[in-house]
Design a protein around this motif. Sequence first.
Motif, PDB file in Angstrom:
ATOM      1  N   ASN A   1      47.574  35.634  32.879  1.00  5.80           N
ATOM      2  CA  ASN A   1      46.642  34.697  33.508  1.00  5.80           C
ATOM      3  C   ASN A   1      46.739  33.327  32.853  1.00  5.80           C
ATOM      4  OD1 ASN A   1      44.840  34.677  35.689  1.00  5.80           O
ATOM      5  ND2 ASN A   1      43.092  34.530  34.323  1.00  5.80           N
ATOM      6  N   LEU A   2      47.955  32.775  32.869  1.00  6.04           N
ATOM      7  CA  LEU A   2      48.197  31.426  32.368  1.00  6.04           C
ATOM      8  C   LEU A   2      48.576  30.504  33.525  1.00  6.04           C
ATOM      9  CD1 LEU A   2      50.408  32.049  29.184  1.00  6.04           C
ATOM     10  CD2 LEU A   2      47.932  32.242  29.416  1.00  6.04           C
ATOM     11  N   ARG A   3      48.313  29.219  33.320  1.00  5.11           N
ATOM     12  CA  ARG A   3      48.815  28.182  34.222  1.00  5.11           C
ATOM     13  C   ARG A   3      49.505  27.127  33.358  1.00  5.11           C
ATOM     14  NH1 ARG A   3      47.295  31.860  36.823  1.00  5.11           N
ATOM     15  NH2 ARG A   3      45.973  31.858  38.691  1.00  5.11           N
ATOM     16  N   PHE A   4      50.456  26.408  33.980  1.00 10.00           N
ATOM     17  CA  PHE A   4      51.279  25.462  33.235  1.00 10.00           C
ATOM     18  C   PHE A   4      51.279  24.104  33.931  1.00 10.00           C
ATOM     19  CE2 PHE A   4      52.931  29.758  32.781  1.00 10.00           C
ATOM     20  CZ  PHE A   4      52.941  29.913  31.398  1.00 10.00           C
ATOM     21  N   GLY A   5      51.223  23.045  33.154  1.00 11.46           N
ATOM     22  CA  GLY A   5      51.271  21.688  33.681  1.00 11.46           C
ATOM     23  C   GLY A   5      50.955  20.704  32.568  1.00 11.46           C
TER      24      GLY A   5
ATOM     25  N   ILE B   1      44.757  28.722  29.677  1.00 14.29           N
ATOM     26  CA  ILE B   1      44.543  30.159  29.522  1.00 14.29           C
ATOM     27  C   ILE B   1      43.197  30.524  30.130  1.00 14.29           C
ATOM     28  CG2 ILE B   1      44.371  32.052  27.859  1.00 14.29           C
ATOM     29  CD1 ILE B   1      45.880  30.190  25.871  1.00 14.29           C
ATOM     30  N   GLY B   2      43.202  31.484  31.057  1.00 15.07           N
ATOM     31  CA  GLY B   2      41.971  31.862  31.730  1.00 15.07           C
ATOM     32  C   GLY B   2      41.549  33.288  31.430  1.00 15.07           C
TER      33      GLY B   2
ATOM     34  N   LYS C   1      35.792  47.838  39.586  1.00 16.13           N
ATOM     35  CA  LYS C   1      37.188  47.541  39.261  1.00 16.13           C
ATOM     36  C   LYS C   1      37.396  46.032  39.212  1.00 16.13           C
ATOM     37  CE  LYS C   1      38.972  51.918  41.085  1.00 16.13           C
ATOM     38  NZ  LYS C   1      39.946  52.579  41.971  1.00 16.13           N
ATOM     39  N   ASP C   2      38.433  45.519  39.914  1.00 17.09           N
ATOM     40  CA  ASP C   2      38.727  44.088  39.877  1.00 17.09           C
ATOM     41  C   ASP C   2      38.347  43.405  41.191  1.00 17.09           C
ATOM     42  OD1 ASP C   2      40.637  45.012  41.624  1.00 17.09           O
ATOM     43  OD2 ASP C   2      42.357  44.492  40.384  1.00 17.09           O
ATOM     44  N   ARG C   3      37.390  43.984  41.913  1.00 20.44           N
ATOM     45  CA  ARG C   3      37.114  43.506  43.266  1.00 20.44           C
ATOM     46  C   ARG C   3      36.142  42.332  43.302  1.00 20.44           C
ATOM     47  NH1 ARG C   3      36.759  49.808  45.096  1.00 20.44           N
ATOM     48  NH2 ARG C   3      39.008  50.146  45.207  1.00 20.44           N
ATOM     49  N   ASN C   4      35.519  42.029  42.188  1.00 16.12           N
ATOM     50  CA  ASN C   4      34.617  40.881  42.102  1.00 16.12           C
ATOM     51  C   ASN C   4      34.809  40.254  40.728  1.00 16.12           C
ATOM     52  OD1 ASN C   4      32.699  41.176  44.650  1.00 16.12           O
ATOM     53  ND2 ASN C   4      32.958  43.220  43.780  1.00 16.12           N
ATOM     54  N   SER C   5      35.724  39.310  40.644  1.00 23.72           N
ATOM     55  CA  SER C   5      36.121  38.743  39.358  1.00 23.72           C
ATOM     56  C   SER C   5      36.053  37.223  39.404  1.00 23.72           C
ATOM     57  CB  SER C   5      37.552  39.179  39.001  1.00 23.72           C
ATOM     58  OG  SER C   5      37.659  40.583  38.994  1.00 23.72           O
ATOM     59  N   GLU C   6      35.778  36.635  38.243  1.00 23.91           N
ATOM     60  CA  GLU C   6      35.772  35.174  38.139  1.00 23.91           C
ATOM     61  C   GLU C   6      36.152  34.774  36.724  1.00 23.91           C
ATOM     62  OE1 GLU C   6      32.003  33.167  38.247  1.00 23.91           O
ATOM     63  OE2 GLU C   6      30.921  34.945  37.570  1.00 23.91           O
ATOM     64  N   LEU C   7      36.462  33.512  36.568  1.00 20.94           N
ATOM     65  CA  LEU C   7      36.755  32.977  35.245  1.00 20.94           C
ATOM     66  C   LEU C   7      35.513  33.028  34.366  1.00 20.94           C
ATOM     67  CD1 LEU C   7      38.858  29.802  36.066  1.00 20.94           C
ATOM     68  CD2 LEU C   7      39.658  31.792  34.797  1.00 20.94           C
ATOM     69  N   SER C   8      35.716  33.340  33.091  1.00 23.70           N
ATOM     70  CA  SER C   8      34.627  33.265  32.120  1.00 23.70           C
ATOM     71  C   SER C   8      34.912  32.239  31.029  1.00 23.70           C
ATOM     72  CB  SER C   8      34.392  34.630  31.482  1.00 23.70           C
ATOM     73  OG  SER C   8      35.560  35.088  30.818  1.00 23.70           O
TER      74      SER C   8
ATOM     75  N   THR D   1      43.853  42.618  36.238  1.00 26.27           N
ATOM     76  CA  THR D   1      44.748  43.290  37.188  1.00 26.27           C
ATOM     77  C   THR D   1      44.756  42.566  38.523  1.00 26.27           C
ATOM     78  OG1 THR D   1      42.941  44.754  37.851  1.00 26.27           O
ATOM     79  CG2 THR D   1      44.397  45.537  36.112  1.00 26.27           C
ATOM     80  N   ASN D   2      44.366  41.307  38.530  1.00 25.39           N
ATOM     81  CA  ASN D   2      44.234  40.572  39.788  1.00 25.39           C
ATOM     82  C   ASN D   2      44.531  39.104  39.536  1.00 25.39           C
ATOM     83  OD1 ASN D   2      41.805  40.562  38.224  1.00 25.39           O
ATOM     84  ND2 ASN D   2      40.691  39.734  39.962  1.00 25.39           N
ATOM     85  N   ASP D   3      44.075  38.268  40.403  1.00 23.51           N
ATOM     86  CA  ASP D   3      44.217  36.828  40.278  1.00 23.51           C
ATOM     87  C   ASP D   3      42.818  36.222  40.337  1.00 23.51           C
ATOM     88  OD1 ASP D   3      45.593  34.505  39.969  1.00 23.51           O
ATOM     89  OD2 ASP D   3      46.543  34.502  41.928  1.00 23.51           O
ATOM     90  N   VAL D   4      42.644  35.060  39.768  1.00 22.45           N
ATOM     91  CA  VAL D   4      41.394  34.324  39.902  1.00 22.45           C
ATOM     92  C   VAL D   4      41.726  32.864  40.169  1.00 22.45           C
ATOM     93  CG1 VAL D   4      39.867  35.845  38.585  1.00 22.45           C
ATOM     94  CG2 VAL D   4      41.253  34.154  37.388  1.00 22.45           C
ATOM     95  N   ALA D   5      40.694  32.096  40.527  1.00 22.64           N
ATOM     96  CA  ALA D   5      40.904  30.762  41.075  1.00 22.64           C
ATOM     97  C   ALA D   5      40.899  29.694  39.991  1.00 22.64           C
ATOM     98  CB  ALA D   5      39.819  30.470  42.124  1.00 22.64           C
ATOM     99  N   PHE D   6      42.092  29.282  39.562  1.00 24.46           N
ATOM    100  CA  PHE D   6      42.220  28.084  38.738  1.00 24.46           C
ATOM    101  C   PHE D   6      43.663  27.610  38.792  1.00 24.46           C
ATOM    102  CE2 PHE D   6      43.627  31.257  35.798  1.00 24.46           C
ATOM    103  CZ  PHE D   6      44.256  30.674  34.712  1.00 24.46           C
TER     104      PHE D   6
END
Length: 677
Positions: free
Chosen positions: A272-276, A288-289, A297-304, A330-335
């Motif tokens: 769960n990294l992004r680069f720029g 790093i998120g 499970k991972d059906r309702n996830s967000e950044l903390s 085990t999923n993706d989140v919005a960032f």
Amino acid sequence: MHSKLTVLIILGCCVLTSCTSMSGDGCLLYDDYHGLKRGSLSTDLGAHTEYHYLPEAAPKGNWAVSNDRGWWSVHEVDGERFIYQSRMDQINYSHPMIVTGDELWEDYKFAVRFVPESKKYQSGVVFRYQNDRCYYFFGVVGDRAVLKMVKHAVGFHKPYEKILSEAEFKWQPGDILKAEVSVQANQIRARLNGGLLLQATDSTYQKGKIGLTANVTTKFFAVKVTTTQKNETRYRATRDEFNELEKKLQANNPRPVLWKKIKTEGFGVGRNLRFGDLDNDGFIDVLIGQVLHHGPKDRNSELSCLTAMTFEGKQLWQIGKPDPWKNHLTNDVAFQIHDIDKDGRNEVIYCMNFEIIVADGKTGTTKYKVQTPLTPGSKPYKSVYNIFPRILGDCIYFCDLRGKGYDSNIIIKDRYRYLWAFDDKLRLLWRSECNTGHYPYAYDVDSDGKDELMMGYTLFDDSGKQLWTLDDTITDHADGVAILKFQPDSDLRLLCAASDEGIFFTDMKGNILKHLYLGHVQNPAVANFRDDLPGLETVTINFWRNQGIIHYFDSDGNLYYSFEPNQYGSMCLPINWTGRSEEFFVHNPNVDEGGMYDGRGRRVVEFPDDGHPDMCNAVLDITGDCRDEVVVWDPKEIWVYTQDDNPKEGKLYKPDRNPLYNYSNYQATVSLPGWSE
């Protein structure tokens, strides 16, 4: 009488306990399981090994768990050990299975005693195993002995199984059955308890491993695989030749050497990294998120927590509260990191606390924000998804819906029904619904300067109008989609890795051109993997119920090769490692089970045995010589590898890829040919 001598034979990626006998036969394998610890042989890791390398899922002794069905364990009674499959499994398109051996085994005899405890479903052995969708099976199904060939599927969850021979066979649950199989060229002979003989002539599979399989609770005792001395000599020569070829290829490619290493303990995470470039100094940074799972499970996830760092190890800023126990996902989140206003400085766009936030990339300071959309009043997907009044934000994607010439529009979605389009000021443009799948892909299909958006199985125009959909035709959901020309002069085509629907290709009107039911296909990557084939090739990997099967497709969508180096998922990210026109892809960074592979299924680069983290990896050009570095990490540290001949001068291959601001665990990676100046 036979005297046995136990030795260790290195066979490519596997270590097998072998033996010799005084009968004149060569013993490829003898295993009575005393080399295994008693207890669990399989570990239920769920989705964690979709794009993480976890040693818990590695083979144990000689055996690898071939899919996530069943539950395997080792036991001992009166000094004799057995492997036990302890679950009833009624699924008929995927079977609990453990495997061993070498894909180069050709002609051999295979014997094992097994004790099925029910007649309800099948139990027996597999041989000339290619993967857990392609093999021969011999065993019992009810009161019948069955010899069959299994080969992928003819439709969604409709396996192709050809009965080669069968006969009535009376037995009772708890009886000890002895299966003996002999394969010689295209001749197959199979016996039960030394009597019943099934024979067949079939040339579908010429080589392959062996395995144990059962959809009912079953005990399997010692396994022995033998061949003639001549065949054993031939096999070992073939294995040595292939291993030597891989070593030569590796010697001709740059070696990975460590470039940077930074500590992330306490705020680190899985994939769960992004680069720029966050601080506007012209160099790539890392974001790093950490993730909070509200469940189930991972059906309702967000950044903390978000932590911004340079590759020199300097922390730029941090938002939220770091928690070392929130280091897996085990999923993706919005960032994402993106210069959304085209002012030359990157912003960080993310969802947290039911808000969409645009923040300054250098400081993390909020520039502006809005609340996330209300959860639609109608049933969003299933009752366990989107449990809050507002959506959490499942991912963020950028595209150009207004014809501004750069990607200033934001797409966010829920899990897995609705999507919303915003402008760069977070003003809502439109909302729609479909079977969204995981992650979209945008392309200006009609050349009007505005992007169309492929979301799941549905193509939208720039105004949100559905141009066409396959939601009523294709089930499951899209794990990765892309639109491109596979050859310079060809028409645009859609590629869709469609989970249990396999993979399919369409034209831009939604007409299905090719549909291959190859299991749970995901993580597609398109690149020039082979110069000797026209256009671009595609590589995919399977996961659920048949993890680890890698498929290669030519530019016409034809399957040209498949193999199964191990039983892990992977992103299969294309890597421009050499600066030459053929790209490789990274499977995982593990020293023994990972590496970079070429378009022919050969491991052409190995990672050094230096203690590096190997849970996760990413591929991007960080040092600036056109070629890619490999970022490897776990929750405690990040290492970056470059080539031992970096920097390299001259004209170098420089592919055009998905922008870093559209980075996702579910992306379909497209790497288009290009060269440096």
